[in-house]
Motif scaffolding. Structure first.
Motif, PDB file in Angstrom:
ATOM      1  N   ASN A   1       0.883  -1.264  -0.001  1.00 50.53           N
ATOM      2  CA  ASN A   1      -0.091  -0.045   0.298  1.00 50.53           C
ATOM      3  C   ASN A   1       1.028   1.157   0.088  1.00 50.53           C
ATOM      4  OD1 ASN A   1      -1.993   2.071   1.903  1.00 50.53           O
ATOM      5  ND2 ASN A   1      -3.056   0.954   0.291  1.00 50.53           N
ATOM      6  N   ARG A   2       0.458   2.068  -0.876  1.00 52.90           N
ATOM      7  CA  ARG A   2       1.387   3.584  -1.031  1.00 52.90           C
ATOM      8  C   ARG A   2       2.710   3.265  -1.596  1.00 52.90           C
ATOM      9  NH1 ARG A   2      -2.448   6.564  -1.476  1.00 52.90           N
ATOM     10  NH2 ARG A   2      -1.114   8.420  -1.136  1.00 52.90           N
ATOM     11  N   LYS A   3       3.063   1.975  -1.743  1.00 53.55           N
ATOM     12  CA  LYS A   3       4.595   1.853  -2.228  1.00 53.55           C
ATOM     13  C   LYS A   3       4.663   2.019  -3.839  1.00 53.55           C
ATOM     14  CE  LYS A   3       6.478   0.801   1.649  1.00 53.55           C
ATOM     15  NZ  LYS A   3       6.081  -0.515   2.437  1.00 53.55           N
ATOM     16  N   ILE A   4       5.686   2.435  -4.225  1.00 59.04           N
ATOM     17  CA  ILE A   4       6.135   2.876  -5.574  1.00 59.04           C
ATOM     18  C   ILE A   4       6.598   1.402  -6.334  1.00 59.04           C
ATOM     19  CG2 ILE A   4       7.230   4.001  -7.430  1.00 59.04           C
ATOM     20  CD1 ILE A   4       7.565   6.255  -5.476  1.00 59.04           C
ATOM     21  N   ILE A   5       5.695   1.337  -7.373  1.00 55.72           N
ATOM     22  CA  ILE A   5       6.027   0.052  -8.243  1.00 55.72           C
ATOM     23  C   ILE A   5       6.556   0.260  -9.613  1.00 55.72           C
ATOM     24  CG2 ILE A   5       5.253  -2.508  -8.952  1.00 55.72           C
ATOM     25  CD1 ILE A   5       4.055  -2.788  -6.473  1.00 55.72           C
ATOM     26  N   VAL A   6       7.650   0.225 -10.081  1.00 59.82           N
ATOM     27  CA  VAL A   6       7.893   0.578 -11.446  1.00 59.82           C
ATOM     28  C   VAL A   6       7.847  -0.535 -12.466  1.00 59.82           C
ATOM     29  CG1 VAL A   6       9.690   1.451 -13.019  1.00 59.82           C
ATOM     30  CG2 VAL A   6       9.522   2.455 -10.687  1.00 59.82           C
ATOM     31  N   VAL A   7       6.836  -0.468 -13.366  1.00 62.93           N
ATOM     32  CA  VAL A   7       6.727  -1.635 -14.493  1.00 62.93           C
ATOM     33  C   VAL A   7       7.413  -0.958 -15.841  1.00 62.93           C
ATOM     34  CG1 VAL A   7       4.869  -2.935 -15.536  1.00 62.93           C
ATOM     35  CG2 VAL A   7       4.551  -2.119 -13.187  1.00 62.93           C
TER      36      VAL A   7
ATOM     37  N   ILE B   1       8.977  15.522 -10.743  1.00 57.70           N
ATOM     38  CA  ILE B   1       7.729  15.637 -11.600  1.00 57.70           C
ATOM     39  C   ILE B   1       6.917  14.096 -11.522  1.00 57.70           C
ATOM     40  CG2 ILE B   1       8.781  14.534 -13.843  1.00 57.70           C
ATOM     41  CD1 ILE B   1       6.950  15.916 -15.269  1.00 57.70           C
ATOM     42  N   LEU B   2       7.709  13.199 -11.158  1.00 55.10           N
ATOM     43  CA  LEU B   2       6.974  11.856 -10.733  1.00 55.10           C
ATOM     44  C   LEU B   2       6.254  11.926  -9.134  1.00 55.10           C
ATOM     45  CD1 LEU B   2       9.598   9.043 -12.367  1.00 55.10           C
ATOM     46  CD2 LEU B   2       7.484  10.130 -13.251  1.00 55.10           C
ATOM     47  N   PHE B   3       7.148  12.497  -8.435  1.00 59.70           N
ATOM     48  CA  PHE B   3       6.501  12.671  -7.214  1.00 59.70           C
ATOM     49  C   PHE B   3       5.155  13.442  -7.045  1.00 59.70           C
ATOM     50  CE2 PHE B   3      11.169  11.516  -5.651  1.00 59.70           C
ATOM     51  CZ  PHE B   3      10.784  10.041  -5.382  1.00 59.70           C
ATOM     52  N   ASP B   4       5.471  14.514  -7.943  1.00 56.83           N
ATOM     53  CA  ASP B   4       4.400  15.456  -7.984  1.00 56.83           C
ATOM     54  C   ASP B   4       2.984  14.867  -8.536  1.00 56.83           C
ATOM     55  OD1 ASP B   4       5.921  17.629  -7.069  1.00 56.83           O
ATOM     56  OD2 ASP B   4       6.164  18.780  -8.886  1.00 56.83           O
TER      57      ASP B   4
ATOM     58  N   LEU C   1       2.278  11.715  -8.508  1.00 59.83           N
ATOM     59  CA  LEU C   1       1.872  10.610  -7.663  1.00 59.83           C
ATOM     60  C   LEU C   1       1.299  11.234  -6.414  1.00 59.83           C
ATOM     61  CD1 LEU C   1       5.186   8.115  -7.464  1.00 59.83           C
ATOM     62  CD2 LEU C   1       2.895   7.652  -8.692  1.00 59.83           C
ATOM     63  N   GLU C   2       1.585  12.220  -6.042  1.00 51.69           N
ATOM     64  CA  GLU C   2       1.075  12.763  -4.871  1.00 51.69           C
ATOM     65  C   GLU C   2      -0.346  13.147  -5.579  1.00 51.69           C
ATOM     66  OE1 GLU C   2       1.127  16.825  -2.324  1.00 51.69           O
ATOM     67  OE2 GLU C   2       3.080  16.342  -3.576  1.00 51.69           O
ATOM     68  N   LYS C   3      -0.922  13.850  -6.440  1.00 52.94           N
ATOM     69  CA  LYS C   3      -1.919  14.096  -6.949  1.00 52.94           C
ATOM     70  C   LYS C   3      -2.728  12.791  -7.592  1.00 52.94           C
ATOM     71  CE  LYS C   3      -1.571  18.800  -7.066  1.00 52.94           C
ATOM     72  NZ  LYS C   3      -0.254  19.113  -6.964  1.00 52.94           N
TER      73      LYS C   3
END
Ligand SMILES: NC(=[NH2+])NCCC[C@H](N)C(=O)O
Length: 294
Positions: free
Chosen positions: A26-32, A158-161, A163-165
Protein backbone atom coordinates in the motif's frame (compact mmCIF):
# COMPACT_ATOMS: atom_id res chain seq x y z
CA UNK A 1 -23.25 -28.18 -7.23
CA UNK A 2 -20.47 -29.57 -5.03
CA UNK A 3 -17.97 -28.66 -7.74
CA UNK A 4 -19.29 -25.12 -8.09
CA UNK A 5 -18.89 -24.56 -4.38
CA UNK A 6 -15.29 -25.72 -4.55
CA UNK A 7 -14.58 -23.28 -7.35
CA UNK A 8 -16.18 -20.43 -5.50
CA UNK A 9 -14.10 -21.18 -2.40
CA UNK A 10 -10.96 -21.25 -4.58
CA UNK A 11 -11.76 -17.75 -5.75
CA UNK A 12 -12.07 -16.62 -2.13
CA UNK A 13 -8.71 -18.24 -1.35
CA UNK A 14 -7.10 -16.32 -4.18
CA UNK A 15 -8.37 -13.07 -2.78
CA UNK A 16 -7.28 -13.96 0.75
CA UNK A 17 -3.80 -14.87 -0.51
CA UNK A 18 -3.61 -11.37 -1.98
CA UNK A 19 -4.49 -9.66 1.29
CA UNK A 20 -1.01 -9.43 2.90
CA UNK A 21 0.43 -8.06 -0.34
CA UNK A 22 -2.31 -5.47 -0.66
CA UNK A 23 -1.39 -4.36 2.86
CA UNK A 24 2.36 -4.57 2.39
CA UNK A 25 2.57 -2.64 -0.86
CA UNK A 26 0.00 0.00 0.00
CA UNK A 27 1.29 3.46 -1.01
CA UNK A 28 4.50 1.83 -2.32
CA UNK A 29 5.98 2.73 -5.70
CA UNK A 30 6.12 -0.07 -8.25
CA UNK A 31 7.94 0.63 -11.52
CA UNK A 32 6.78 -1.51 -14.43
CA UNK A 33 8.95 -1.76 -17.55
CA UNK A 34 6.55 -2.48 -20.34
CA UNK A 35 7.99 -3.63 -23.65
CA UNK A 36 8.63 -6.56 -25.93
CA UNK A 37 5.95 -9.03 -26.99
CA UNK A 38 3.55 -7.81 -24.32
CA UNK A 39 3.10 -4.79 -26.58
CA UNK A 40 2.59 -6.76 -29.76
CA UNK A 41 -1.17 -7.04 -29.76
CA UNK A 42 -4.07 -5.15 -28.37
CA UNK A 43 -5.32 -7.95 -26.15
CA UNK A 44 -1.99 -8.32 -24.36
CA UNK A 45 -1.76 -4.53 -24.08
CA UNK A 46 -5.19 -4.33 -22.49
CA UNK A 47 -4.27 -7.09 -20.02
CA UNK A 48 -1.12 -5.31 -18.93
CA UNK A 49 -2.94 -2.02 -18.57
CA UNK A 50 -5.72 -3.69 -16.57
CA UNK A 51 -3.15 -5.17 -14.19
CA UNK A 52 -1.38 -1.87 -13.64
CA UNK A 53 -4.67 -0.07 -13.20
CA UNK A 54 -5.72 -2.63 -10.61
CA UNK A 55 -2.44 -2.06 -8.74
CA UNK A 56 -3.28 1.63 -8.70
CA UNK A 57 -6.84 1.11 -7.53
CA UNK A 58 -5.83 -1.11 -4.60
CA UNK A 59 -3.57 1.67 -3.35
CA UNK A 60 -0.14 1.02 -4.88
CA UNK A 61 1.70 3.71 -6.81
CA UNK A 62 2.63 2.21 -10.15
CA UNK A 63 4.79 3.99 -12.74
CA UNK A 64 4.96 2.63 -16.29
CA UNK A 65 8.15 2.98 -18.34
CA UNK A 66 7.55 1.74 -21.86
CA UNK A 67 9.46 0.93 -25.01
CA UNK A 68 8.46 1.27 -28.62
CA UNK A 69 10.36 -1.71 -30.00
CA UNK A 70 8.80 -3.23 -33.10
CA UNK A 71 6.69 -0.12 -33.77
CA UNK A 72 9.83 1.99 -34.20
CA UNK A 73 11.35 -0.48 -36.67
CA UNK A 74 8.04 -0.64 -38.53
CA UNK A 75 7.91 3.14 -39.00
CA UNK A 76 11.62 3.34 -39.82
CA UNK A 77 10.87 0.73 -42.52
CA UNK A 78 7.90 2.74 -43.79
CA UNK A 79 10.11 5.67 -44.69
CA UNK A 80 12.40 3.27 -46.55
CA UNK A 81 15.17 3.01 -43.99
CA UNK A 82 16.59 -0.18 -42.63
CA UNK A 83 16.67 -0.61 -38.84
CA UNK A 84 20.27 -1.20 -37.77
CA UNK A 85 21.48 -2.57 -34.47
CA UNK A 86 24.95 -2.75 -32.91
CA UNK A 87 25.23 -5.04 -29.88
CA UNK A 88 21.45 -4.89 -29.50
CA UNK A 89 21.38 -1.09 -29.55
CA UNK A 90 19.51 0.74 -32.26
CA UNK A 91 21.77 2.87 -34.44
CA UNK A 92 19.97 6.19 -34.27
CA UNK A 93 20.74 8.87 -36.83
CA UNK A 94 18.85 12.15 -36.77
CA UNK A 95 15.98 10.91 -38.91
CA UNK A 96 15.65 7.68 -36.92
CA UNK A 97 15.60 9.72 -33.71
CA UNK A 98 12.79 11.83 -35.10
CA UNK A 99 10.79 8.73 -35.99
CA UNK A 100 11.55 7.06 -32.66
CA UNK A 101 10.33 10.10 -30.76
CA UNK A 102 7.13 10.31 -32.79
CA UNK A 103 6.43 6.62 -32.31
CA UNK A 104 7.25 6.63 -28.59
CA UNK A 105 5.01 9.65 -28.02
CA UNK A 106 2.22 7.93 -29.95
CA UNK A 107 2.63 4.73 -27.93
CA UNK A 108 2.75 6.84 -24.77
CA UNK A 109 -0.57 8.54 -25.47
CA UNK A 110 -2.26 5.32 -26.48
CA UNK A 111 -1.27 3.81 -23.11
CA UNK A 112 -2.58 6.93 -21.38
CA UNK A 113 -5.86 6.49 -23.24
CA UNK A 114 -6.19 2.85 -22.20
CA UNK A 115 -5.61 3.71 -18.54
CA UNK A 116 -8.07 6.61 -18.70
CA UNK A 117 -10.65 4.29 -20.27
CA UNK A 118 -10.45 2.19 -17.12
CA UNK A 119 -11.23 5.19 -14.98
CA UNK A 120 -7.76 5.97 -13.66
CA UNK A 121 -6.07 9.33 -14.23
CA UNK A 122 -2.83 8.99 -16.15
CA UNK A 123 -0.21 11.47 -17.32
CA UNK A 124 2.18 10.61 -20.11
CA UNK A 125 5.56 12.30 -20.25
CA UNK A 126 8.94 11.60 -21.75
CA UNK A 127 12.27 11.86 -19.98
CA UNK A 128 12.55 15.36 -21.50
CA UNK A 129 9.79 16.68 -19.28
CA UNK A 130 10.85 18.38 -16.07
CA UNK A 131 14.45 17.28 -16.59
CA UNK A 132 13.41 13.72 -15.74
CA UNK A 133 16.12 11.89 -17.70
CA UNK A 134 19.47 13.55 -18.39
CA UNK A 135 21.81 11.74 -20.75
CA UNK A 136 25.11 11.81 -22.55
CA UNK A 137 25.99 10.16 -25.82
CA UNK A 138 26.59 6.46 -25.49
CA UNK A 139 29.19 4.53 -27.46
CA UNK A 140 28.98 0.80 -28.05
CA UNK A 141 32.47 -0.70 -27.78
CA UNK A 142 33.83 2.61 -29.03
CA UNK A 143 31.43 2.71 -31.99
CA UNK A 144 29.34 5.79 -32.70
CA UNK A 145 25.71 4.66 -32.69
CA UNK A 146 24.16 8.10 -33.00
CA UNK A 147 21.55 9.52 -30.69
CA UNK A 148 21.55 6.76 -28.11
CA UNK A 149 21.73 8.16 -24.63
CA UNK A 150 23.37 6.90 -21.49
CA UNK A 151 21.58 8.16 -18.39
CA UNK A 152 23.70 10.52 -16.31
CA UNK A 153 21.04 11.96 -14.03
CA UNK A 154 17.41 11.59 -13.01
CA UNK A 155 15.23 14.32 -11.57
CA UNK A 156 12.20 12.50 -10.18
CA UNK A 157 10.41 15.63 -8.86
CA UNK A 158 7.81 15.55 -11.63
CA UNK A 159 7.02 11.92 -10.76
CA UNK A 160 6.54 12.65 -7.07
CA UNK A 161 4.24 15.54 -7.98
CA UNK A 162 2.14 13.28 -10.19
CA UNK A 163 1.99 10.48 -7.63
CA UNK A 164 1.00 12.90 -4.92
CA UNK A 165 -1.91 14.11 -7.05
CA UNK A 166 -2.84 10.47 -7.67
CA UNK A 167 -1.92 10.35 -11.35
CA UNK A 168 -0.42 7.24 -12.88
CA UNK A 169 2.80 8.35 -14.62
CA UNK A 170 3.59 6.79 -18.00
CA UNK A 171 7.09 7.48 -19.28
CA UNK A 172 8.62 7.32 -22.74
CA UNK A 173 12.38 6.67 -22.64
CA UNK A 174 13.71 9.80 -24.33
CA UNK A 175 16.13 12.24 -22.72
CA UNK A 176 18.09 15.42 -23.28
CA UNK A 177 21.83 15.95 -23.07
CA UNK A 178 23.45 19.07 -21.65
CA UNK A 179 23.13 20.79 -25.04
CA UNK A 180 19.42 19.91 -25.19
CA UNK A 181 19.80 17.34 -27.96
CA UNK A 182 17.24 14.55 -27.99
CA UNK A 183 18.38 10.99 -27.32
CA UNK A 184 16.75 7.59 -27.42
CA UNK A 185 17.25 5.56 -24.24
CA UNK A 186 17.04 1.82 -23.72
CA UNK A 187 13.75 1.33 -21.86
CA UNK A 188 15.24 -1.19 -19.40
CA UNK A 189 17.92 1.34 -18.45
CA UNK A 190 15.29 4.07 -18.08
CA UNK A 191 13.08 1.89 -15.86
CA UNK A 192 16.03 0.91 -13.71
CA UNK A 193 17.28 4.49 -13.28
CA UNK A 194 13.79 5.72 -12.43
CA UNK A 195 13.19 2.89 -9.93
CA UNK A 196 16.44 3.82 -8.15
CA UNK A 197 15.67 7.54 -8.16
CA UNK A 198 12.23 7.11 -6.60
CA UNK A 199 13.39 4.33 -4.23
CA UNK A 200 10.78 1.99 -5.63
CA UNK A 201 9.58 -0.94 -3.60
CA UNK A 202 9.51 -3.03 -6.75
CA UNK A 203 10.76 -2.96 -10.30
CA UNK A 204 9.02 -5.41 -12.63
CA UNK A 205 10.30 -6.19 -16.13
CA UNK A 206 7.80 -7.57 -18.62
CA UNK A 207 10.03 -9.63 -20.90
CA UNK A 208 9.78 -12.30 -23.59
CA UNK A 209 10.93 -15.13 -21.32
CA UNK A 210 9.40 -16.89 -18.33
CA UNK A 211 12.16 -15.72 -16.02
CA UNK A 212 15.67 -16.83 -15.19
CA UNK A 213 17.04 -20.30 -15.88
CA UNK A 214 20.37 -21.60 -14.68
CA UNK A 215 20.52 -23.55 -17.93
CA UNK A 216 18.29 -22.00 -20.57
CA UNK A 217 17.98 -25.38 -22.34
CA UNK A 218 16.71 -27.17 -19.27
CA UNK A 219 13.31 -25.95 -18.11
CA UNK A 220 13.72 -27.74 -14.78
CA UNK A 221 16.43 -25.23 -13.81
CA UNK A 222 13.96 -22.34 -13.54
CA UNK A 223 14.88 -19.94 -10.73
CA UNK A 224 11.84 -18.62 -8.90
CA UNK A 225 13.73 -16.55 -6.37
CA UNK A 226 17.32 -15.55 -5.76
CA UNK A 227 19.32 -12.89 -3.99
CA UNK A 228 21.26 -10.10 -5.71
CA UNK A 229 24.50 -11.82 -4.67
CA UNK A 230 23.37 -15.09 -6.19
CA UNK A 231 22.44 -13.28 -9.40
CA UNK A 232 25.87 -11.63 -9.50
CA UNK A 233 27.39 -15.08 -8.94
CA UNK A 234 25.52 -16.46 -11.96
CA UNK A 235 26.74 -13.55 -14.08
CA UNK A 236 30.30 -13.98 -12.84
CA UNK A 237 30.29 -17.73 -13.52
CA UNK A 238 29.11 -17.20 -17.09
CA UNK A 239 25.62 -18.68 -16.75
CA UNK A 240 23.90 -15.64 -18.17
CA UNK A 241 24.20 -14.98 -21.86
CA UNK A 242 22.97 -12.77 -24.65
CA UNK A 243 20.17 -10.33 -24.10
CA UNK A 244 19.68 -11.44 -20.50
CA UNK A 245 23.04 -10.10 -19.32
CA UNK A 246 22.32 -6.36 -19.52
CA UNK A 247 18.85 -7.03 -18.08
CA UNK A 248 20.20 -8.91 -15.08
CA UNK A 249 22.88 -6.27 -14.55
CA UNK A 250 20.08 -3.71 -14.36
CA UNK A 251 18.23 -5.91 -11.85
CA UNK A 252 21.14 -6.29 -9.46
CA UNK A 253 22.11 -2.65 -9.82
CA UNK A 254 18.54 -1.64 -8.87
CA UNK A 255 18.69 -3.76 -5.72
CA UNK A 256 22.14 -2.47 -4.80
CA UNK A 257 20.70 1.03 -5.07
CA UNK A 258 17.69 0.84 -2.84
CA UNK A 259 14.99 -1.01 -4.80
CA UNK A 260 13.60 -3.73 -2.59
CA UNK A 261 12.68 -6.40 -5.14
CA UNK A 262 13.01 -6.88 -8.86
CA UNK A 263 10.77 -9.23 -10.82
CA UNK A 264 11.49 -10.71 -14.23
CA UNK A 265 8.14 -11.69 -15.73
CA UNK A 266 6.80 -13.16 -18.92
CA UNK A 267 4.89 -10.36 -20.59
CA UNK A 268 3.39 -12.83 -23.07
CA UNK A 269 1.46 -14.37 -20.22
CA UNK A 270 -1.80 -12.62 -19.47
CA UNK A 271 -1.89 -11.03 -16.00
CA UNK A 272 1.66 -12.01 -15.10
CA UNK A 273 1.91 -8.92 -12.88
CA UNK A 274 -1.06 -9.91 -10.74
CA UNK A 275 0.06 -13.53 -10.55
CA UNK A 276 3.49 -12.41 -9.34
CA UNK A 277 2.53 -9.69 -6.92
CA UNK A 278 -0.59 -11.16 -5.30
CA UNK A 279 0.51 -14.78 -4.80
CA UNK A 280 3.07 -16.36 -2.49
CA UNK A 281 4.77 -18.42 -5.19
CA UNK A 282 4.71 -15.82 -7.91
CA UNK A 283 5.07 -16.78 -11.55
CA UNK A 284 8.41 -15.35 -12.67
CA UNK A 285 11.79 -14.75 -11.08
CA UNK A 286 12.02 -12.55 -7.99
CA UNK A 287 15.39 -11.03 -7.12
CA UNK A 288 15.59 -9.96 -3.50
CA UNK A 289 18.20 -8.15 -1.46
CA UNK A 290 20.71 -10.22 0.50
CA UNK A 291 19.39 -8.70 3.75
CA UNK A 292 15.85 -9.84 3.02
CA UNK A 293 17.03 -13.41 2.61
CA UNK A 294 18.73 -13.49 6.00
N1 LIG B 1 8.91 -15.43 -8.27
C1 LIG B 1 8.61 -15.45 -6.99
N2 LIG B 1 9.14 -16.31 -6.17
N3 LIG B 1 7.77 -14.50 -6.56
C2 LIG B 1 7.33 -14.37 -5.24
C3 LIG B 1 6.41 -13.17 -5.12
C4 LIG B 1 6.05 -12.88 -3.70
C5 LIG B 1 5.19 -11.66 -3.52
N4 LIG B 1 3.95 -11.80 -4.13
C6 LIG B 1 5.90 -10.41 -4.00
O1 LIG B 1 5.46 -9.77 -4.90
O2 LIG B 1 6.88 -10.00 -3.45
Amino acid sequence: MEKDMEQVMKKAEVLIEALPYIQKFNRKIIVVKYGGSAMSNEELQKNVIKDVTLLKLVGFKPIIVHGGGKEISRWVGKVGKEAKFVNGLRVTDEETMEIAEMVLNKVNKSLVTMVEELGVKAVGVSGKDGGLLQVEKKYSDGQDIGYVGEITGVNPDILFDMLEKDYLPIIAPIGLDKDYHTYNINADDAACAIAKAVHAEKLAFLTDIEGLYKDINDKSTFISRLTASEAEGLIHDGYIGGGMLPKLNNCTSAIRNGVNRVHILDGRLAHCLLLEIFTNQGIGTAIVSDEEEK
